[in-house]
Design an enzyme around this catalytic site. Structure first.
Site, mmCIF file in Angstrom:
data_model
loop_
_atom_site.group_PDB
_atom_site.id
_atom_site.type_symbol
_atom_site.label_atom_id
_atom_site.label_comp_id
_atom_site.label_asym_id
_atom_site.label_seq_id
_atom_site.Cartn_x
_atom_site.Cartn_y
_atom_site.Cartn_z
ATOM 1 N N CYS A 82 0.819 -1.252 0.035
ATOM 2 C CA CYS A 82 0.059 0.265 -0.071
ATOM 3 C C CYS A 82 0.900 1.419 0.057
ATOM 4 C CB CYS A 82 -0.960 -0.198 1.248
ATOM 5 S SG CYS A 82 -0.187 -0.014 2.792
ATOM 6 N N ASN A 95 2.351 1.370 4.359
ATOM 7 C CA ASN A 95 2.626 0.188 5.138
ATOM 8 C C ASN A 95 2.228 0.348 6.705
ATOM 9 O OD1 ASN A 95 5.635 -1.836 5.742
ATOM 10 N ND2 ASN A 95 3.254 -2.557 5.170
ATOM 11 N N CYS A 118 -1.198 0.831 7.332
ATOM 12 C CA CYS A 118 -2.758 0.658 7.737
ATOM 13 C C CYS A 118 -3.277 -0.659 6.674
ATOM 14 C CB CYS A 118 -3.369 1.803 7.259
ATOM 15 S SG CYS A 118 -3.293 3.252 8.153
ATOM 16 N N ARG A 119 -3.355 -0.472 5.391
ATOM 17 C CA ARG A 119 -4.053 -1.594 4.827
ATOM 18 C C ARG A 119 -2.872 -2.672 4.594
ATOM 19 N NH1 ARG A 119 -5.230 2.220 -0.242
ATOM 20 N NH2 ARG A 119 -3.339 3.108 0.649
ATOM 21 N N SER A 120 -1.610 -2.570 4.291
ATOM 22 C CA SER A 120 -1.208 -3.715 4.106
ATOM 23 C C SER A 120 -0.572 -4.541 5.000
ATOM 24 C CB SER A 120 0.382 -3.371 3.006
ATOM 25 O OG SER A 120 1.149 -2.687 3.629
ATOM 26 N N ASP A 148 -7.900 3.953 0.978
ATOM 27 C CA ASP A 148 -7.002 4.180 2.161
ATOM 28 C C ASP A 148 -7.857 4.863 3.488
ATOM 29 O OD1 ASP A 148 -5.230 5.399 3.683
ATOM 30 O OD2 ASP A 148 -4.374 6.825 2.255
HETATM 31 P P1 4NP Z 1 -1.822 2.910 4.126
HETATM 32 O O1 4NP Z 1 -2.202 4.276 4.615
HETATM 33 O O2 4NP Z 1 -1.192 3.180 2.670
HETATM 34 O O3 4NP Z 1 -2.917 1.778 4.121
HETATM 35 O O4 4NP Z 1 -0.758 2.546 5.065
HETATM 36 C C1 4NP Z 1 -1.616 5.401 4.842
HETATM 37 C C2 4NP Z 1 -0.900 5.820 5.605
HETATM 38 C C3 4NP Z 1 -0.204 6.871 5.548
HETATM 39 C C4 4NP Z 1 -0.235 7.768 4.613
HETATM 40 C C5 4NP Z 1 -1.058 7.353 3.821
HETATM 41 C C6 4NP Z 1 -1.808 6.425 3.492
HETATM 42 N N1 4NP Z 1 0.292 9.152 4.817
HETATM 43 O O5 4NP Z 1 0.242 9.945 3.648
HETATM 44 O O6 4NP Z 1 1.027 9.185 5.882
#
Ligand code: 4NP
Length: 167
Positions: A11, A14, A16-18, A125
């Protein structure tokens, strides 16, 4: 038998989703006794490298009986394209970013995680969302993890002795 294979969920951050998908896959694979399938996760971005998953992701996984607190974020590297069979991307933007980094010839194939599992849609996201968004992500990634395990086991039934490792 099910051939050994290596899955990398990708994702953006790294955190939240992954990591949630990694936790769900690990749990479902372990329940099914599929120890020959290895799972890891990475982010295309580097903002959270070395950090544990977002506290909301940890809490959501924990509500579903899965501990992801020990995971640490890392950034996708070129090496991952040779070390993994599948790069399972959370959404279309992740897939585009991953494809733009892919060496011309590599072992790993880049696809949307949900589609790889035979289900529909990107995993949105949840970072700027609330608890219910994290619950929705868990429902999606856990459904995909269950579908993936069923498909891996289904190969035993449909192709006895002929698993090719390309699932
Ligand atoms: P992820 O979520 O891609 O599911 O881990 C996010 C975590 C942090 C950010 C964006 C998405 N960020 O912009 O910091």
């Amino acid at each position: 038998m099910v051939e050994p294979q290596r899955l990398l969920v990708v994702c953006l951050g790294n955190i939240c989703r992954s990591p949630m998908a990694e936790g769900a896959l690990r749990a479902r694979l372990e329940q099914a006794g599929l120890r020959q399938v290895e799972v890891d996760s990475a982010g295309t971005g580097d903002w959270h490298v070395g950090l544990p998953p977002d506290s909301r992701a940890i809490a959501t996984a924990r509500r579903h009986g899965v501990d992801i607190a020990g995971l640490r974020a890392r950034q996708l590297s070129k090496r991952d394209f040779d070390e993994f069979d599948w790069l399972l991307c959370a959404d279309h933007a992740n897939l585009r970013d991953v494809q733009s980094l892919a060496p011309r010839a590599s072992r790993g194939r880049s696809v949307l995680f949900m589609e790889w599992a035979g289900l529909a849609g990107p995993v949105p996201d949840p970072y700027t969302g609330n608890e219910s968004h994290f619950e929705q992500v868990w429902a999606q990634v856990d459904a995909a993890a269950q579908a993936a395990v069923a498909r891996l086991l289904g190969r035993l039934t449909h192709n006895p002795g002929q698993a090719t490792g390309d699932t």
